[in-house]
Motif scaffolding. Structure first.
Motif, mmCIF file in Angstrom:
data_model
loop_
_atom_site.group_PDB
_atom_site.id
_atom_site.type_symbol
_atom_site.label_atom_id
_atom_site.label_comp_id
_atom_site.label_asym_id
_atom_site.label_seq_id
_atom_site.Cartn_x
_atom_site.Cartn_y
_atom_site.Cartn_z
ATOM 1 N N PHE A 46 0.840 -1.192 0.000
ATOM 2 C CA PHE A 46 0.000 0.000 0.000
ATOM 3 C C PHE A 46 0.881 1.250 0.000
ATOM 4 C CE2 PHE A 46 -2.957 -3.207 1.370
ATOM 5 C CZ PHE A 46 -4.168 -2.806 0.822
ATOM 6 N N GLU A 47 0.728 2.062 -1.054
ATOM 7 C CA GLU A 47 1.513 3.280 -1.229
ATOM 8 C C GLU A 47 0.610 4.411 -1.727
ATOM 9 O OE1 GLU A 47 4.503 3.654 -0.282
ATOM 10 O OE2 GLU A 47 5.536 1.716 -0.375
ATOM 11 N N LEU A 48 1.153 5.630 -1.715
ATOM 12 C CA LEU A 48 0.422 6.810 -2.169
ATOM 13 C C LEU A 48 0.611 7.004 -3.676
ATOM 14 C CD1 LEU A 48 1.415 9.234 0.713
ATOM 15 C CD2 LEU A 48 -0.866 8.287 0.317
ATOM 16 N N TYR A 49 -0.472 7.465 -4.323
ATOM 17 C CA TYR A 49 -0.460 7.724 -5.758
ATOM 18 C C TYR A 49 -1.076 9.084 -6.046
ATOM 19 C CZ TYR A 49 0.777 2.860 -6.543
ATOM 20 O OH TYR A 49 1.441 1.667 -6.550
ATOM 21 N N ALA A 50 -0.490 9.804 -6.999
ATOM 22 C CA ALA A 50 -1.034 11.077 -7.467
ATOM 23 C C ALA A 50 -1.854 10.835 -8.732
ATOM 24 C CB ALA A 50 0.094 12.064 -7.746
ATOM 25 N N TRP A 51 -2.948 11.569 -8.861
ATOM 26 C CA TRP A 51 -3.838 11.419 -10.014
ATOM 27 C C TRP A 51 -4.207 12.811 -10.520
ATOM 28 C CZ3 TRP A 51 -9.677 10.052 -9.373
ATOM 29 C CH2 TRP A 51 -10.289 9.980 -10.628
ATOM 30 N N ASP A 52 -3.789 13.109 -11.736
ATOM 31 C CA ASP A 52 -4.187 14.359 -12.398
ATOM 32 C C ASP A 52 -5.442 14.071 -13.208
ATOM 33 O OD1 ASP A 52 -4.530 16.592 -14.002
ATOM 34 O OD2 ASP A 52 -2.377 16.971 -14.155
ATOM 35 N N ARG A 53 -6.569 14.500 -12.712
ATOM 36 C CA ARG A 53 -7.828 14.180 -13.373
ATOM 37 C C ARG A 53 -7.948 14.863 -14.736
ATOM 38 N NH1 ARG A 53 -12.525 13.122 -9.059
ATOM 39 N NH2 ARG A 53 -11.290 12.719 -7.200
ATOM 40 N N SER A 578 0.662 -4.995 8.902
ATOM 41 C CA SER A 578 1.518 -4.864 7.725
ATOM 42 C C SER A 578 0.749 -4.254 6.569
ATOM 43 C CB SER A 578 2.062 -6.233 7.310
ATOM 44 O OG SER A 578 2.819 -6.123 6.120
ATOM 45 N N LEU A 579 1.447 -3.463 5.746
ATOM 46 C CA LEU A 579 0.882 -2.875 4.527
ATOM 47 C C LEU A 579 1.338 -3.628 3.286
ATOM 48 C CD1 LEU A 579 1.377 0.915 5.376
ATOM 49 C CD2 LEU A 579 -0.726 -0.425 5.550
ATOM 50 N N VAL A 580 1.991 -4.775 3.490
ATOM 51 C CA VAL A 580 2.499 -5.584 2.377
ATOM 52 C C VAL A 580 1.524 -6.737 2.150
ATOM 53 C CG1 VAL A 580 4.425 -6.977 1.526
ATOM 54 C CG2 VAL A 580 4.863 -4.936 2.938
ATOM 55 N N VAL A 581 0.999 -6.850 0.943
ATOM 56 C CA VAL A 581 -0.047 -7.823 0.650
ATOM 57 C C VAL A 581 0.408 -9.250 0.932
ATOM 58 C CG1 VAL A 581 -1.431 -8.831 -1.205
ATOM 59 C CG2 VAL A 581 -1.211 -6.337 -1.019
ATOM 60 N N GLU A 582 1.571 -9.631 0.441
ATOM 61 C CA GLU A 582 2.025 -11.013 0.629
ATOM 62 C C GLU A 582 2.245 -11.328 2.106
ATOM 63 O OE1 GLU A 582 1.996 -13.440 -1.556
ATOM 64 O OE2 GLU A 582 1.193 -11.982 -2.977
ATOM 65 N N GLU A 583 2.644 -10.337 2.882
ATOM 66 C CA GLU A 583 2.791 -10.546 4.323
ATOM 67 C C GLU A 583 1.436 -10.792 4.971
ATOM 68 O OE1 GLU A 583 4.114 -11.148 8.015
ATOM 69 O OE2 GLU A 583 5.435 -10.963 6.278
ATOM 70 N N ARG A 584 0.424 -10.043 4.545
ATOM 71 C CA ARG A 584 -0.928 -10.274 5.079
ATOM 72 C C ARG A 584 -1.429 -11.663 4.731
ATOM 73 N NH1 ARG A 584 -4.459 -4.686 4.238
ATOM 74 N NH2 ARG A 584 -3.165 -3.355 5.550
ATOM 75 N N ILE A 585 -1.176 -12.100 3.507
ATOM 76 C CA ILE A 585 -1.584 -13.444 3.093
ATOM 77 C C ILE A 585 -0.847 -14.492 3.919
ATOM 78 C CG2 ILE A 585 -1.464 -15.112 1.195
ATOM 79 C CD1 ILE A 585 -1.960 -12.743 -0.719
ATOM 80 N N LYS A 586 0.450 -14.280 4.115
ATOM 81 C CA LYS A 586 1.228 -15.230 4.903
ATOM 82 C C LYS A 586 0.670 -15.355 6.316
ATOM 83 C CE LYS A 586 5.895 -16.113 6.669
ATOM 84 N NZ LYS A 586 7.308 -15.635 6.705
ATOM 85 N N GLN A 587 0.337 -14.232 6.923
ATOM 86 C CA GLN A 587 -0.171 -14.264 8.291
ATOM 87 C C GLN A 587 -1.494 -15.022 8.379
ATOM 88 O OE1 GLN A 587 -0.146 -10.379 10.154
ATOM 89 N NE2 GLN A 587 1.857 -9.895 9.297
ATOM 90 N N LEU A 588 -2.394 -14.773 7.431
ATOM 91 C CA LEU A 588 -3.672 -15.482 7.476
ATOM 92 C C LEU A 588 -3.495 -16.956 7.138
ATOM 93 C CD1 LEU A 588 -6.639 -15.417 8.011
ATOM 94 C CD2 LEU A 588 -7.031 -14.631 5.679
ATOM 95 N N ARG A 589 -2.577 -17.261 6.234
ATOM 96 C CA ARG A 589 -2.325 -18.677 5.914
ATOM 97 C C ARG A 589 -1.816 -19.428 7.147
ATOM 98 N NH1 ARG A 589 1.189 -18.099 2.033
ATOM 99 N NH2 ARG A 589 -0.290 -18.185 0.296
ATOM 100 N N LEU A 590 -0.944 -18.791 7.922
ATOM 101 C CA LEU A 590 -0.450 -19.426 9.140
ATOM 102 C C LEU A 590 -1.577 -19.643 10.140
ATOM 103 C CD1 LEU A 590 2.897 -17.438 9.607
ATOM 104 C CD2 LEU A 590 2.671 -19.876 9.028
ATOM 105 N N GLU A 591 -2.491 -18.691 10.249
ATOM 106 C CA GLU A 591 -3.631 -18.867 11.154
ATOM 107 C C GLU A 591 -4.544 -19.993 10.677
ATOM 108 O OE1 GLU A 591 -5.691 -15.197 11.631
ATOM 109 O OE2 GLU A 591 -4.132 -14.289 12.880
ATOM 110 N N LEU A 592 -4.826 -20.030 9.385
ATOM 111 C CA LEU A 592 -5.665 -21.097 8.842
ATOM 112 C C LEU A 592 -5.033 -22.466 9.078
ATOM 113 C CD1 LEU A 592 -6.666 -19.385 5.494
ATOM 114 C CD2 LEU A 592 -8.300 -20.183 7.209
ATOM 115 N N ASP A 593 -3.737 -22.568 8.792
ATOM 116 C CA ASP A 593 -3.042 -23.847 8.983
ATOM 117 C C ASP A 593 -3.089 -24.270 10.454
ATOM 118 O OD1 ASP A 593 -2.466 -23.865 6.308
ATOM 119 O OD2 ASP A 593 -0.373 -23.255 6.528
#
Length: 605
Positions: A46-53, A578-593
């Motif tokens: 998750f990061e910041l993005y600029a958008w010129d409409r 965490s703001l890192v997607v793969e880290e979030r997936i890893k954490q939930l996978r460990l909980e599920l397991d």
């Protein structure tokens, strides 16, 4: 078929919900509405993005290993300010870069001379003035005014928590929220000139009323207009009012809506955009100030996660439901902003459960998997504690449903959205009160045939992680398994190690420090009951977490180790989540397991 397509098709839906690119509601510069700033996970972080409409161009603004979400635009849209901490520890400084013609990494200190701290609000003026709130363990809260080319000056300082509210359009008035009275749950308001002199005070905690709070919603967007939109709780729920601190006038709006009501100014100052939250769902209204009329703005049933009135008369909003993923739409029924790539798979809708508890009726949200019950059931407990679960899309609960679990989310006493008394019930018997409500819903879930009593999981993050560990120790016969993320585990050590603003909150909740009320801290600490825990325990914690620091987690884990109690611990290099997607997936996978190893696969109904 390409390798990437094969990989996507073989990815389970629960992982796709995390990986699917998403965007936040875009913020926009007040005087340059075509310049916007939003948050996205399109790169996997998750990061910041600029958008010129005006041109449609979008570019990435920040690029840091642990992500960035805290940013804003100057009123003229020329600069992007963003908060830079270290590895998620929330302690840092503001940096800035030009909106146009800049690349990632081309930043500069936004306010030289301001030392690193925890952020306590930010307001940016049209003449380049910045008002910066900072919090440190040594000084409490300090608010600085930084003029272009000048040295920072201090306009406010106090040991108790406070924060920058808003700066008037002409840059002459500053509204702050403060808790000098010592109640960190209920702020008072003060309006200052930028030399620090006081214009006016608004304090609903005076006269013995210790549980009436106020909040700053924003100054009128009109030059020379001193009116300040505020939120108050004088009738037992959040409602908006207009306060003119210069004229000394307070206008109570009395909107005829049953739930909590928040609002923001429409760009010309003639009307308000109203967000109404009631029974875990929200809706939008427009309130015409001259006519005193409310007009409903159509949104689907679900939750509005943010809304903004645009100068062209449209309203943009981020909407989702438990079943439908989030989307940024407007009142013309157009999709305003969408990240490229796959859309997240849908989930199942929530059902409402109303359960009589010891302190009143408790509202719970229930998601059921396919088949017939009783199901293994996860009680997913929200954080805060002053927060609430709503009918909104959440990838975590949806993953448990995909694996055959029912999910129950409880808006216990202490939650927002059900009136002031419900939120403020959370005092002195901290943690134990919430668990009484969770226990009532647990009993309903079992007796109704929803939940399998032999496979009940207590789970949550932050305050929800705290309630998980406390519940495993105080209700050891009720739970089969515990999953605690970034929890408070040892309340005394947590108090001494956490950021100053949270110390103030704990003093409010428990009525003092650990030295002043040791019996209350002991009664509310999971560490007190660790020897009574029977269920296997899984804990995840960020090593840089300033909110639920790692040392107090390690104290709890050490006690589990001394008992040789079944447990697993996952430590990761980030802060409070965490703001890192793969880290979030890893954490939930460990909980599920962990859950599936101890509970076995769900039975087929």
């Amino acid at each position: 078929m390409s390798q990437s397509t094969e990989s996507t098709e073989s990815t389970p839906d629960w992982e796709k919900r995390f990986r699917a690119p998403r965007v936040s509601l875009p913020d926009w510069a007040e005087d340059a509405p075509d310049r916007s700033l939003y948050v996205s996970n399109v790169t996997g972080t998750f990061e910041l993005y600029a958008w010129d409409r005006s041109t449609g161009e979008k570019r990435q603004v920040t690029d840091r290993p642990n992500g960035t979400t805290d940013g804003t635009l100057t009123p003229d849209g020329e600069w992007i300010w963003w908060f830079s901490d270290t590895d998620g520890d929330e302690f840092g400084v503001w940096r800035r870069q030009p909106f146009a013609d800049a690349l990632v990494g081309q930043d500069q200190p936004a306010a030289p001379g301001i030392e690193p701290a925890y952020p306590a609000g930010l307001a940016l003026g049209r003449d380049g003035t910045a008002v910066i709130g900072r919090s440190t363990d040594e000084d409490g809260t300090t608010i600085h005014v930084v003029r272009p080319g000048g040295e920072p000056s201090v306009v406010y300082r106090h040991r108790e928590s406070a924060g920058v509210g808003d700066l008037s359009r002409d840059g002459t008035l500053l509204a702050i929220e403060h808790t000098e009275h010592g109640d960190a749950m209920h702020s008072a308001l003060r309006v200052l000139r930028l030399d620090g002199s006081v214009v006016a005070e608004l304090d609903d905690t005076e006269g013995g009323e210790k549980e009436l709070g106020l909040e700053v919603l924003g100054f009128a967007p009109v030059a020379g207009d001193a009116r300040l939109l505020v939120g108050h709780q004088r009738r037992g729920r959040w409602e908006p009012a207009i306060w003119d601190p210069v004229a000394g006038e307070f206008t109570d709006l009395r909107l005829d809506l049953p739930g909590d009501v928040s609002a923001e100014w429409c760009p010309d100052g003639s009307a308000l955009l109203v967000v109404h939250m009631y029974q875990a769902r929200s809706e939008l209204w427009r309130y015409d100030l001259a006519a005193g009329e409310l007009t409903r703005l159509e949104t689907p049933p679900g939750t509005v996660g943010g809304a903004s009135a645009r100068p062209d008369g449209t309203v943009e909003f981020l909407w989702s439901s438990a079943a439908e993923p989030p989307v940024v739409r407007n009142t013309r029924d157009e999709v305003v902003l969408q990240a490229p790539g796959m859309l997240p798979p849908a989930s199942v809708p929530v059902e409402d459960a109303w359960v009589e508890g010891p302190g009143g009726t408790v509202h719970a949200l229930v998601q059921r998997p396919a088949g017939t019950g009783p199901f293994p059931t996860v009680f997913e407990i929200h954080g805060g504690p002053t927060w609430h679960d709503s009918d909104a899309f959440a990838a975590g609960p949806a993953a448990w449903v995909d694996h055959g679990f029912a999910v129950v989310r409880v808006n216990y006493r202490g939650s927002t959205g059900y009136g002031r008394e419900w939120t403020d019930a959370l005092k002195h018997r901290v943690g134990l009160i919430e668990l009484e409500d969770i226990a009532a819903v647990r009993e309903w879930a079992v007796s109704s045939g929803l939940a399998d009593p032999a496979r009940l999981v207590l789970s949550g993050g932050s305050w929800g992680g705290y309630l998980t560990l406390l519940g495993l120790g105080t209700q050891p016969e009720d739970w089969t398994l515990g999953l605690a993320a970034v929890p408070v585990a040892d309340y005394v050590t947590a108090y001494h190690d956490e950021m100053e603003a949270l110390k103030a909150m704990d003093r409010t909740l428990l009525g003092g420090t650990p030295e002043e009320v040791p019996e209350r801290f002991a009664a509310s600490s999971p560490l007190t009951y660790v020897d009574r825990v029977k269920a296997p325990v899984y804990i995840s914690a960020g090593v840089n977490d300033p909110r639920c620091p790692i040392r107090q987690v390690e104290n709890y884990v050490h006690r589990l180790e001394e008992r040789a109690h079944p447990h697993e611990v996952y430590r990761y290099d980030a802060g409070h989540g965490s703001l890192v997607v793969e880290e979030r997936i890893k954490q939930l996978r460990l909980e599920l397991d962990f859950a599936l190893r101890h509970l076995g696969p769900p039975r087929q109904g």
